[in-house]
Design a protein around this motif. Sequence first.
Motif, PDB file in Angstrom:
ATOM      1  N   TYR A 181       0.700  -1.246   0.063  1.00 51.05           N
ATOM      2  CA  TYR A 181      -0.037   0.046   0.011  1.00 51.05           C
ATOM      3  C   TYR A 181       0.871   1.309  -0.140  1.00 51.05           C
ATOM      4  N   LYS A 238       1.278   3.990  -2.967  1.00 50.01           N
ATOM      5  CA  LYS A 238       0.716   5.151  -2.824  1.00 50.01           C
ATOM      6  C   LYS A 238       1.738   6.367  -2.859  1.00 50.01           C
ATOM      7  N   ARG A 249      -7.820   5.524  -1.187  1.00 47.07           N
ATOM      8  CA  ARG A 249      -9.169   4.573  -1.087  1.00 47.07           C
ATOM      9  C   ARG A 249      -8.898   3.271  -1.855  1.00 47.07           C
ATOM     10  N   ALA A 250      -8.843   3.492  -3.184  1.00 45.00           N
ATOM     11  CA  ALA A 250      -8.670   2.441  -4.216  1.00 45.00           C
ATOM     12  C   ALA A 250      -7.408   1.557  -4.008  1.00 45.00           C
ATOM     13  N   GLN A 263      -7.739  11.337  -2.013  1.00 46.01           N
ATOM     14  CA  GLN A 263      -8.401  10.492  -1.462  1.00 46.01           C
ATOM     15  C   GLN A 263      -9.162   9.381  -2.058  1.00 46.01           C
ATOM     16  N   THR A 264      -9.742   9.528  -3.201  1.00 45.29           N
ATOM     17  CA  THR A 264     -10.156   8.447  -4.103  1.00 45.29           C
ATOM     18  C   THR A 264      -9.176   7.406  -4.491  1.00 45.29           C
ATOM     19  N   ALA A 271      -5.896   1.188  -1.328  1.00 42.01           N
ATOM     20  CA  ALA A 271      -5.974   0.381   0.023  1.00 42.01           C
ATOM     21  C   ALA A 271      -6.821  -1.100  -0.203  1.00 42.01           C
ATOM     22  N   LYS A 272      -8.112  -0.702  -0.921  1.00 44.57           N
ATOM     23  CA  LYS A 272      -8.936  -1.778  -1.185  1.00 44.57           C
ATOM     24  C   LYS A 272      -8.060  -2.865  -2.175  1.00 44.57           C
TER      25      LYS A 272
END
Length: 64
Positions: free
Chosen positions: A32, A36, A56-57, A52-53, A59-60
């Motif tokens: 991650y 990132k 989140r993607a 932020q989007t 992390a998923k």
Amino acid sequence: MTARQASAGQVHFSRMRAQARTMSMCAGFAKYESCKARWIAQHPNATPDEYQTAVRAIAKACGV
């Protein structure tokens, strides 16, 4: 009533399972952070909403 004590094999298996779970989590977080950092370097002018989007993607996808 007394609690049943775990056998040495059960304790060993439990420890191995916990270690595997920890290693898996650490690998996910390492992936991650790497993804990132790569995304941030490729998108230096991203808006907070885009960041932020993306986070989140990522992390998923990394399972964290």
